[in-house]
Design a protein around this motif. Structure first.
Motif, short mmCIF file in Angstrom:
data_model
loop_
_atom_site.label_atom_id
_atom_site.label_comp_id
_atom_site.label_asym_id
_atom_site.label_seq_id
_atom_site.Cartn_x
_atom_site.Cartn_y
_atom_site.Cartn_z
N PRO A 162 -5.47 11.77 12.72
CA PRO A 162 -6.31 12.91 12.33
C PRO A 162 -7.61 12.47 11.66
CG PRO A 162 -4.35 12.77 10.95
CD PRO A 162 -4.15 11.81 12.08
N GLY A 163 -7.54 11.38 10.87
CA GLY A 163 -8.74 10.88 10.19
C GLY A 163 -9.83 10.51 11.19
N LEU A 164 -9.42 9.73 12.22
CA LEU A 164 -10.40 9.29 13.23
C LEU A 164 -10.87 10.45 14.10
CD1 LEU A 164 -9.00 5.87 14.48
CD2 LEU A 164 -10.87 6.30 12.89
N THR A 222 -1.35 -3.19 14.51
CA THR A 222 -0.79 -2.33 15.55
C THR A 222 0.16 -1.32 14.91
OG1 THR A 222 1.11 -3.73 16.03
CG2 THR A 222 -0.91 -4.16 17.27
N ARG A 223 0.22 -0.15 15.53
CA ARG A 223 1.12 0.90 15.07
C ARG A 223 1.74 1.57 16.29
NH1 ARG A 223 0.02 -1.23 11.04
NH2 ARG A 223 -0.69 -0.40 9.03
N GLU A 224 2.85 2.24 16.03
CA GLU A 224 3.53 3.04 17.05
C GLU A 224 3.34 4.50 16.63
OE1 GLU A 224 7.64 2.78 16.23
OE2 GLU A 224 8.28 3.36 18.22
N GLY A 267 -7.56 11.46 2.76
CA GLY A 267 -6.12 11.51 2.51
C GLY A 267 -5.27 11.41 3.75
N SER A 268 -5.88 11.49 4.94
CA SER A 268 -5.08 11.62 6.15
C SER A 268 -4.62 10.28 6.71
CB SER A 268 -5.91 12.33 7.22
OG SER A 268 -7.01 11.53 7.55
N HIS A 269 -3.73 10.37 7.70
CA HIS A 269 -3.35 9.19 8.47
C HIS A 269 -4.42 8.90 9.51
CE1 HIS A 269 0.77 9.96 6.89
NE2 HIS A 269 0.73 8.65 6.82
N THR A 282 0.81 -1.23 0.00
CA THR A 282 0.00 0.00 0.00
C THR A 282 0.84 1.27 0.00
OG1 THR A 282 -0.21 -0.14 2.41
CG2 THR A 282 -2.07 -0.98 1.11
N ASN A 283 2.09 1.20 0.48
CA ASN A 283 2.90 2.43 0.43
C ASN A 283 4.28 2.20 -0.18
OD1 ASN A 283 4.17 1.19 2.59
ND2 ASN A 283 3.06 2.37 4.11
N GLU A 284 4.31 1.26 -1.12
CA GLU A 284 5.59 0.90 -1.73
C GLU A 284 6.22 2.08 -2.48
OE1 GLU A 284 6.86 -3.11 -3.90
OE2 GLU A 284 5.84 -1.71 -5.24
N SER A 301 -3.09 -1.26 19.19
CA SER A 301 -3.90 -1.71 18.06
C SER A 301 -4.77 -0.54 17.59
CB SER A 301 -4.77 -2.90 18.45
OG SER A 301 -5.83 -2.45 19.28
N ILE A 302 -5.18 -0.59 16.35
CA ILE A 302 -6.02 0.49 15.80
C ILE A 302 -7.35 0.53 16.57
CG2 ILE A 302 -7.21 1.33 13.71
CD1 ILE A 302 -4.08 1.68 13.71
N ALA A 303 -7.86 -0.65 16.98
CA ALA A 303 -9.12 -0.68 17.75
C ALA A 303 -8.94 0.05 19.09
CB ALA A 303 -9.56 -2.13 17.97
N PRO A 310 -8.11 -1.17 3.24
CA PRO A 310 -6.93 -2.01 3.59
C PRO A 310 -6.47 -1.83 5.05
CG PRO A 310 -6.27 -0.13 2.23
CD PRO A 310 -7.77 -0.08 2.32
N ASP A 311 -5.90 -2.88 5.60
CA ASP A 311 -5.28 -2.86 6.93
C ASP A 311 -3.85 -2.33 6.86
OD1 ASP A 311 -7.03 -3.71 8.86
OD2 ASP A 311 -6.48 -5.83 8.69
N GLY A 312 -3.21 -2.55 5.70
CA GLY A 312 -1.79 -2.21 5.60
C GLY A 312 -0.97 -3.24 6.35
P1 GDP Z 1 -0.10 3.21 7.60
O1 GDP Z 1 0.70 3.04 8.85
O2 GDP Z 1 0.71 3.53 6.40
O3 GDP Z 1 -1.00 2.01 7.37
O4 GDP Z 1 -0.97 4.53 7.84
P2 GDP Z 1 -2.45 4.98 8.27
O5 GDP Z 1 -2.27 5.90 9.42
O6 GDP Z 1 -3.14 5.57 7.07
O7 GDP Z 1 -3.27 3.70 8.71
C1 GDP Z 1 -3.00 2.97 9.87
C2 GDP Z 1 -4.08 1.92 10.13
O8 GDP Z 1 -5.27 2.58 10.58
C3 GDP Z 1 -4.48 1.05 8.93
O9 GDP Z 1 -4.65 -0.28 9.41
C4 GDP Z 1 -5.84 1.65 8.54
O10 GDP Z 1 -6.67 0.71 7.88
C5 GDP Z 1 -6.41 2.03 9.91
N1 GDP Z 1 -7.49 3.05 9.88
C6 GDP Z 1 -8.70 2.93 10.49
N2 GDP Z 1 -9.48 4.01 10.27
C7 GDP Z 1 -8.73 4.86 9.51
C8 GDP Z 1 -8.97 6.15 8.97
O11 GDP Z 1 -10.02 6.76 9.12
N3 GDP Z 1 -7.95 6.73 8.25
C9 GDP Z 1 -6.74 6.08 8.05
N4 GDP Z 1 -5.78 6.69 7.35
N5 GDP Z 1 -6.51 4.85 8.55
C10 GDP Z 1 -7.47 4.24 9.26
#
Ligand code: GDP
Length: 313
Positions: A183-185, A209-211, A178-180, A133-135, A244-246, A269-271
């Motif tokens: 900010p999107g949530l 999961t993300r950091e 377009g956001s991450h 997804t971000n290649e 986790s995103i949840a 996508p989950d990424g």
């Molecule tokens: P990534 O780290 O490149 O995947 O960047 P993102 O911040 O765009 O997405 C992180 C995770 O959050 C992914 O698993 C997305 O599917 C999830 N996610 C859930 N809701 C949202 C949303 O509203 N916006 C974005 N950008 N990601 C979301």
């Protein structure tokens, strides 16, 4: 850097560049150069060369880049590849040619392979296939790192590279598509509260999961590295913590004060399934993050509320 050194920050209107300018000014640096896009087009080599010859920056932070969330990256690979290559291929050679003393190039942790060992060590670079997804963005950033390392090796130019994890904070892009994720949530949950909605959709499954690193911490780390690191090897900048995103969604709901239901839209996508940095190298150099996720979200939310009517949506 001395307090009167000429310091050029590329990308100063964005999330990262604005935080670096903020931090430099707050620390008493008096000669910070941060022209707007209208004043200086970073993809125009002639303009950049003239600017550098005139202003003679001694230190350069490259925080200019086309960035976006998972959907934007996945659907505009041409723009993410071309724009980022153009900016870095202009700024890095011109910095060297114009006698810049030191340059810091910002990459991203998406340069690392999709399934690499976690927490991710710097040595994982180019050890496996990337997250699709971000290649395009990742390939551009890897090219920027390799260009800095090549300049260092071939010409002794002091160009260093930092790899920030997922960032958030004031001046982020809060667009709905377009956001991450933060900010999107934040925007979606704020709007749900205002409209008294009972349910909203979030993307993916919520299990990845993300950091997350508050952008002012990144700015602090960049200045720290500019002052104290001259190595050719890349350095991760993060917190070492993951969520986790949840759970992140729950945290934002609590801070916004909205109690509705989350529906996971698995057509999005989950990424990459898991992403957390090993920050032992940065820690061993003497730097640690200061703002935890709850505090950072609180600060970002209050910034968003204050600027809701004037920001990039
Ligand atoms: P990534 O780290 O490149 O995947 O960047 P993102 O911040 O765009 O997405 C992180 C995770 O959050 C992914 O698993 C997305 O599917 C999830 N996610 C859930 N809701 C949202 C949303 O509203 N916006 C974005 N950008 N990601 C979301």
């Amino acid at each position: 850097m001395n307090k009167d050194s000429a310091i050029f920050v590329a990308g100063a209107r964005g999330l990262v560049g604005s935080a670096i300018v903020r931090r430099l000014q707050a620390s008493g640096y008096t000669n910070v150069l941060y022209p707007s896009r209208q004043e200086l087009d970073l993809s125009d080599a002639d303009q950049v060369k003239k600017y550098f010859e005139g202003m003679k920056p001694e230190y350069v932070f490259i925080a200019a880049a086309k960035v976006g969330g998972i959907l934007a990256n996945n659907t505009q690979p041409v723009e993410f590849l071309l724009e980022n290559l153009k900016i870095q291929n202009t700024l890095i050679p011109i910095s060297y040619e114009c006698g810049v003393k030191k340059l810091l190039f910002l990459g991203s942790t998406c340069i690392y392979p999709k399934f690499c060992e976690q927490p991710i060590k710097e040595s994982a670079l180019l050890s496996g296939p990337l997250e699709p997804t971000n290649e395009a963005y990742a390939i551009a950033k890897i090219a920027g790192i390799k260009l800095c390392q090549a300049y260092k090796k071939e010409y002794g130019f002091n160009a260093i590279c930092a790899q920030p994890t997922n960032l958030y904070g004031p001046n982020d892009n809060f667009s709905s598509t377009g956001s991450h994720v933060i900010p999107g949530l934040m925007r979606r949950i704020m709007e749900a509260k205002e409209a008294k909605l009972e349910k909203i959709a979030c993307w993916g499954t919520g299990t990845p999961t993300r950091e997350f690193l508050f952008v002012d911490d990144l700015a602090d780390a960049c200045i720290f590295l500019m002052d104290s690191y001259d190595g050719i090897d890349i350095v991760n900048v993060g917190t070492g913590d993951e969520i986790s995103i949840a759970d992140l969604t729950k945290l934002i709901c609590e801070q916004v004060g909205w109690e509705g239901e989350i529906e996971w839209d698995t057509s999005k996508p989950d990424g990459t399934p898991r992403k957390v940095c090993d920050i032992s190298k940065l820690k061993s150099l003497g730097w640690n993050p200061k703002v935890d996720l709850a505090k950072g979200i609180e600060l970002t939310l209050s910034w968003f509320k204050e600027h809701q009517n004037s920001i990039r949506t």
